[in-house]
Design a protein around this motif. Structure first.
Motif, PDB file in Angstrom:
ATOM      1  N   PHE A 131       0.824  -1.209   0.000  1.00 34.27           N
ATOM      2  CA  PHE A 131       0.000   0.000   0.000  1.00 34.27           C
ATOM      3  C   PHE A 131       0.861   1.262   0.000  1.00 34.27           C
ATOM      4  O   PHE A 131       0.504   2.262  -0.641  1.00 34.27           O
ATOM      5  N   LEU A 132       1.990   1.236   0.692  1.00 36.62           N
ATOM      6  CA  LEU A 132       2.890   2.390   0.673  1.00 36.62           C
ATOM      7  C   LEU A 132       3.416   2.644  -0.740  1.00 36.62           C
ATOM      8  O   LEU A 132       3.442   3.793  -1.214  1.00 36.62           O
ATOM      9  N   THR A 133       3.820   1.587  -1.420  1.00 38.11           N
ATOM     10  CA  THR A 133       4.321   1.723  -2.791  1.00 38.11           C
ATOM     11  C   THR A 133       3.224   2.224  -3.721  1.00 38.11           C
ATOM     12  O   THR A 133       3.424   3.160  -4.507  1.00 38.11           O
ATOM     13  N   ARG A 134       2.049   1.632  -3.608  1.00 37.94           N
ATOM     14  CA  ARG A 134       0.938   1.988  -4.501  1.00 37.94           C
ATOM     15  C   ARG A 134       0.487   3.431  -4.297  1.00 37.94           C
ATOM     16  O   ARG A 134       0.366   4.201  -5.266  1.00 37.94           O
ATOM     17  N   PHE A 135       0.240   3.823  -3.044  1.00 35.64           N
ATOM     18  CA  PHE A 135      -0.282   5.165  -2.792  1.00 35.64           C
ATOM     19  C   PHE A 135       0.783   6.233  -3.019  1.00 35.64           C
ATOM     20  O   PHE A 135       0.457   7.362  -3.405  1.00 35.64           O
ATOM     21  N   SER A 136       2.048   5.903  -2.792  1.00 38.97           N
ATOM     22  CA  SER A 136       3.118   6.871  -3.079  1.00 38.97           C
ATOM     23  C   SER A 136       3.158   7.196  -4.564  1.00 38.97           C
ATOM     24  O   SER A 136       3.327   8.356  -4.965  1.00 38.97           O
ATOM     25  N   LYS A 137       2.985   6.168  -5.407  1.00 37.46           N
ATOM     26  CA  LYS A 137       2.950   6.381  -6.855  1.00 37.46           C
ATOM     27  C   LYS A 137       1.732   7.219  -7.244  1.00 37.46           C
ATOM     28  O   LYS A 137       1.824   8.141  -8.058  1.00 37.46           O
ATOM     29  N   GLU A 138       0.574   6.878  -6.659  1.00 33.53           N
ATOM     30  CA  GLU A 138      -0.655   7.603  -6.994  1.00 33.53           C
ATOM     31  C   GLU A 138      -0.561   9.077  -6.620  1.00 33.53           C
ATOM     32  O   GLU A 138      -1.090   9.940  -7.319  1.00 33.53           O
ATOM     33  N   MET A 139       0.096   9.371  -5.498  1.00 35.64           N
ATOM     34  CA  MET A 139       0.200  10.750  -5.021  1.00 35.64           C
ATOM     35  C   MET A 139       1.470  11.448  -5.497  1.00 35.64           C
ATOM     36  O   MET A 139       1.715  12.604  -5.142  1.00 35.64           O
ATOM     37  N   ASN A 140       2.274  10.726  -6.288  1.00 32.73           N
ATOM     38  CA  ASN A 140       3.531  11.269  -6.803  1.00 32.73           C
ATOM     39  C   ASN A 140       4.438  11.738  -5.663  1.00 32.73           C
ATOM     40  O   ASN A 140       4.986  12.849  -5.671  1.00 32.73           O
ATOM     41  N   ARG A 141       4.594  10.859  -4.660  1.00 34.77           N
ATOM     42  CA  ARG A 141       5.440  11.162  -3.514  1.00 34.77           C
ATOM     43  C   ARG A 141       6.504  10.088  -3.363  1.00 34.77           C
ATOM     44  O   ARG A 141       6.356   8.972  -3.861  1.00 34.77           O
ATOM     45  N   ASP A 142       7.564  10.426  -2.643  1.00 28.16           N
ATOM     46  CA  ASP A 142       8.556   9.415  -2.293  1.00 28.16           C
ATOM     47  C   ASP A 142       7.973   8.487  -1.235  1.00 28.16           C
ATOM     48  O   ASP A 142       7.207   8.926  -0.364  1.00 28.16           O
ATOM     49  N   ASN A 143       8.347   7.230  -1.295  1.00 23.56           N
ATOM     50  CA  ASN A 143       7.883   6.253  -0.318  1.00 23.56           C
ATOM     51  C   ASN A 143       8.666   6.457   0.988  1.00 23.56           C
ATOM     52  O   ASN A 143       9.873   6.241   1.030  1.00 23.56           O
ATOM     53  N   PRO A 144       7.981   6.870   2.072  1.00 25.37           N
ATOM     54  CA  PRO A 144       8.712   7.177   3.302  1.00 25.37           C
ATOM     55  C   PRO A 144       9.148   5.939   4.078  1.00 25.37           C
ATOM     56  O   PRO A 144      10.076   5.998   4.888  1.00 25.37           O
ATOM     57  N   GLY A 145       8.450   4.815   3.875  1.00 27.65           N
ATOM     58  CA  GLY A 145       8.776   3.614   4.626  1.00 27.65           C
ATOM     59  C   GLY A 145       8.187   3.634   6.027  1.00 27.65           C
ATOM     60  O   GLY A 145       7.507   4.586   6.434  1.00 27.65           O
ATOM     61  N   LEU A 146       8.459   2.567   6.796  1.00 24.20           N
ATOM     62  CA  LEU A 146       7.914   2.411   8.142  1.00 24.20           C
ATOM     63  C   LEU A 146       9.048   2.178   9.138  1.00 24.20           C
ATOM     64  O   LEU A 146       9.993   1.440   8.852  1.00 24.20           O
ATOM     65  N   THR A 147       8.951   2.781  10.297  1.00 26.10           N
ATOM     66  CA  THR A 147       9.885   2.444  11.373  1.00 26.10           C
ATOM     67  C   THR A 147       9.466   1.114  11.987  1.00 26.10           C
ATOM     68  O   THR A 147       8.295   0.709  11.873  1.00 26.10           O
ATOM     69  N   PRO A 148      10.387   0.404  12.642  1.00 19.77           N
ATOM     70  CA  PRO A 148      10.015  -0.854  13.305  1.00 19.77           C
ATOM     71  C   PRO A 148       8.883  -0.674  14.318  1.00 19.77           C
ATOM     72  O   PRO A 148       8.022  -1.541  14.457  1.00 19.77           O
ATOM     73  N   GLU A 149       8.877   0.469  15.016  1.00 26.13           N
ATOM     74  CA  GLU A 149       7.818   0.717  16.009  1.00 26.13           C
ATOM     75  C   GLU A 149       6.462   0.871  15.338  1.00 26.13           C
ATOM     76  O   GLU A 149       5.447   0.386  15.852  1.00 26.13           O
ATOM     77  N   ALA A 150       6.429   1.541  14.189  1.00 24.89           N
ATOM     78  CA  ALA A 150       5.166   1.694  13.453  1.00 24.89           C
ATOM     79  C   ALA A 150       4.662   0.344  12.964  1.00 24.89           C
ATOM     80  O   ALA A 150       3.457   0.051  13.032  1.00 24.89           O
ATOM     81  N   LEU A 151       5.578  -0.495  12.479  1.00 27.25           N
ATOM     82  CA  LEU A 151       5.189  -1.818  11.998  1.00 27.25           C
ATOM     83  C   LEU A 151       4.644  -2.669  13.137  1.00 27.25           C
ATOM     84  O   LEU A 151       3.644  -3.375  12.968  1.00 27.25           O
ATOM     85  N   GLU A 152       5.248  -2.586  14.304  1.00 24.93           N
ATOM     86  CA  GLU A 152       4.765  -3.351  15.451  1.00 24.93           C
ATOM     87  C   GLU A 152       3.372  -2.886  15.864  1.00 24.93           C
ATOM     88  O   GLU A 152       2.519  -3.702  16.255  1.00 24.93           O
ATOM     89  N   LEU A 153       3.128  -1.572  15.777  1.00 26.35           N
ATOM     90  CA  LEU A 153       1.789  -1.062  16.099  1.00 26.35           C
ATOM     91  C   LEU A 153       0.762  -1.591  15.110  1.00 26.35           C
ATOM     92  O   LEU A 153      -0.349  -1.980  15.493  1.00 26.35           O
ATOM     93  N   LEU A 154       1.108  -1.610  13.824  1.00 23.82           N
ATOM     94  CA  LEU A 154       0.193  -2.156  12.810  1.00 23.82           C
ATOM     95  C   LEU A 154      -0.097  -3.630  13.086  1.00 23.82           C
ATOM     96  O   LEU A 154      -1.228  -4.094  12.925  1.00 23.82           O
ATOM     97  N   LYS A 155       0.906  -4.372  13.519  1.00 21.14           N
ATOM     98  CA  LYS A 155       0.724  -5.796  13.785  1.00 21.14           C
ATOM     99  C   LYS A 155      -0.127  -6.055  15.020  1.00 21.14           C
ATOM    100  O   LYS A 155      -0.800  -7.078  15.114  1.00 21.14           O
ATOM    101  N   SER A 156      -0.119  -5.127  15.955  1.00 21.15           N
ATOM    102  CA  SER A 156      -0.851  -5.340  17.207  1.00 21.15           C
ATOM    103  C   SER A 156      -2.294  -4.851  17.152  1.00 21.15           C
ATOM    104  O   SER A 156      -3.091  -5.169  18.032  1.00 21.15           O
ATOM    105  N   HIS A 157      -2.641  -4.091  16.103  1.00 23.30           N
ATOM    106  CA  HIS A 157      -4.008  -3.574  15.985  1.00 23.30           C
ATOM    107  C   HIS A 157      -4.978  -4.712  15.655  1.00 23.30           C
ATOM    108  O   HIS A 157      -4.609  -5.693  15.010  1.00 23.30           O
ATOM    109  N   ASN A 158      -6.234  -4.586  16.080  1.00 22.37           N
ATOM    110  CA  ASN A 158      -7.230  -5.650  15.892  1.00 22.37           C
ATOM    111  C   ASN A 158      -7.786  -5.720  14.475  1.00 22.37           C
ATOM    112  O   ASN A 158      -8.266  -6.748  14.027  1.00 22.37           O
ATOM    113  N   TRP A 159      -7.772  -4.638  13.717  1.00 20.07           N
ATOM    114  CA  TRP A 159      -8.226  -4.550  12.330  1.00 20.07           C
ATOM    115  C   TRP A 159      -9.647  -5.081  12.094  1.00 20.07           C
ATOM    116  O   TRP A 159      -9.850  -6.045  11.371  1.00 20.07           O
ATOM    117  N   PRO A 160     -10.643  -4.429  12.695  1.00 27.58           N
ATOM    118  CA  PRO A 160     -12.028  -4.839  12.425  1.00 27.58           C
ATOM    119  C   PRO A 160     -12.426  -4.661  10.965  1.00 27.58           C
ATOM    120  O   PRO A 160     -13.309  -5.359  10.467  1.00 27.58           O
TER     121      PRO A 160
END
Length: 475
Positions: free
Chosen positions: A326-355
């Protein structure tokens, strides 16, 4: 920008279409004859054709048959006057997306154009599976977890058969993508693929939309109408959200599966139909059977093969791949550089319940990217994106019933076409039905309670085909 080709010998109509569709953001090609239209199709590859039945030289039906030889997946809408309706029906049976009667209302033709375009995109756009997140296209199923490997295997085993498939999974897990993958790897890949959302069409209209009707079947049925299932003859139909289908229509779907035939409203003839049915639902059908809202015999007919899509919280191992995609796809759509994710951000995404599952993850990544300052996403950036909706609601000091809120959220995640009007139609029907109950069917009193005029209320009752039996005289 989508390109639409208009084939009609009426100069004024072509000019009107050209102006209308340009305003709507389409690129427009026009042709005064079938022969000229065929040349434009070969040279310009339009996304949609709107074709008149009565043409000089090659008539509309002959033109349509030649279009099919050029491109089997090019959607064609047929235009016809009352006197040539049967020819338009014949074209529809041969694979035209739909037909519309002249003269037509502009909102009707614009709605039909959107539906035909979407159907054409679904048929042409290949769904890929387990791709590299950095190179994947928009329509992709991503995941290397054991659960997703089982999904890929199931698609591979059943796609080339004509078996009925039931796709089960929560909202946002990708049921439509799996259905499209089944279609694109099937023996019917060069035939039509229709998606019918059973909750997007009001119950009062669903039966006629699915099965069509004969002339005189009800007030306003001035011509025979071919239903969406009959339009998909020889192709594939996805019945989305089938768990919400009314019981009386479930019986007709059961007959379709058992007897391979349909009967139009007002008709007495069984019409043979050859379609492959794929069904999808986020409902617990076993509970629905116990509650009496879903037929047990239909359940067993639908679930010849069942593909269960796991919720995102049960395949945490795929969150890193999905986030990178999604980062790659939306960065292309918005004509932006892909900022990437910090390890802490990735861990937060993994811990979310995602209803909201994969669809919710996509929205969170997109919102975070919109407010990104260029550095890799931190945990607080993801937190802000996750909580933005709740904060906006708190700022507005609005209290919403939890059931209504969940329903609206499910609709927002459904990727429905014309979502605002669909929601407004549903709310309007509920509101009018309830106010008529309260007023005992008195239209004048109901209109006063709603703060609208009586003619406006009557027009809406007629628009939504609402009926209210009462012993109270409505003035």
């Amino acid at each position: 920008m989508s390109t639409i080709l208009i084939i009609d010998d009426d100069d004024q109509l072509r000019t009107s279409f050209d102006k209308l569709l340009h305003v709507e953001g389409y690129s427009v090609l026009t042709a005064p004859s079938g022969e000229a239209g065929l040349d434009l199709i070969k040279n310009h590859n339009p996304d949609l054709v709107i074709l008149d039945i009565r043409l000089p030289g090659l008539n509309g039906l002959e033109t349509f048959e030649r279009i099919r030889k050029i491109d089997t997946k090019l959607p064609v809408i047929v235009m016809t006057a009352f006197g040539t309706t049967e020819t338009a029906i014949e074209a529809t049976k041969l694979g035209a997306f739909d037909y519309i009667l002249k003269p037509f209302d502009i909102p009707d033709i614009l709605k039909l154009i959107k539906q035909a375009q979407e159907a054409g995109r679904f048929m042409r756009s290949q769904v890929t599976m387990n791709s590299d997140p950095q190179t994947a296209l928009d329509d992709v199923i991503i995941g290397k977890s054991e659960q997703m490997q089982n999904v890929y295997k199931a698609i591979g085993r059943v796609a080339l058969t004509d078996a009925t498939v039931l796709i089960r999974g929560e909202t946002g897990t990708g049921k439509e993508l799996v259905a499209r993958a089944l279609y694109q790897h099937s023996m019917r890949v060069n035939k039509s693929f229709r998606i019918i959302n059973c909750v997007a069409i009001p119950d009062t209209l669903l039966e006629s939309e699915l099965f069509g009707y004969e002339k005189g079947a009800f007030t306003g049925a001035v011509n025979r109408r071919i239903g969406k299932i009959e339009q998909a003859h020889n192709g594939t139909v996805l019945l989305d959200e089938i768990g919400d289908m009314p019981l009386n229509i479930q019986a007709k779907i059961l007959r379709l599966l058992e007897e391979r035939s349909v009967e139009r409203l007002g008709g007495h003839q069984a019409i043979p139909i050859d379609v492959r049915i794929i069904a999808a639902t986020n409902r617990d059908l076993e509970k629905a059977i116990i509650a009496g809202s879903f037929r047990e015999d239909l359940y067993y007919r639908l679930s010849v093969v069942t593909i269960n899509l796991p919720p995102l919280r049960e395949r945490v191992a795929d969150i890193e791949l999905l986030s990178a995609y999604f980062l790659t796809r939306f960065s292309k759509e918005m004509n932006r550089d892909n900022p990437g994710l910090t390890p802490e951000a990735l861990e937060l995404l993994k811990s979310h319940n995602w209803p909201g599952n994969v669809r919710e993850l996509a929205n969170v990544i997109k919102k975070a990217l919109i407010f990104s300052r260029g550095y890799p996403f931190r945990a607080e950036d993801i937190n802000l994106s996750l909580n933005e909706g709740a904060e906006l609601l708190a700022d507005q000091d609005v209290t919403i019933d939890e059931g209504i809120r969940k329903w609206v959220l499910n609709m927002l995640r459904s990727n429905e076409n014309d979502l605002f009007n669909t929601l407004m139609d549903k709310f309007t029907v509920i509101l009018i039905c309830e106010v008529l109950k309260i007023s005992g069917g008195n239209r004048s009193q109901a209109a006063k309670m709603l703060g609208i005029s009586r003619p406006t209320l009557l027009a809406k009752i007629d628009k939504y085909h609402l009926h209210f039996e009462t012993s109270v005289k409505s003035d």
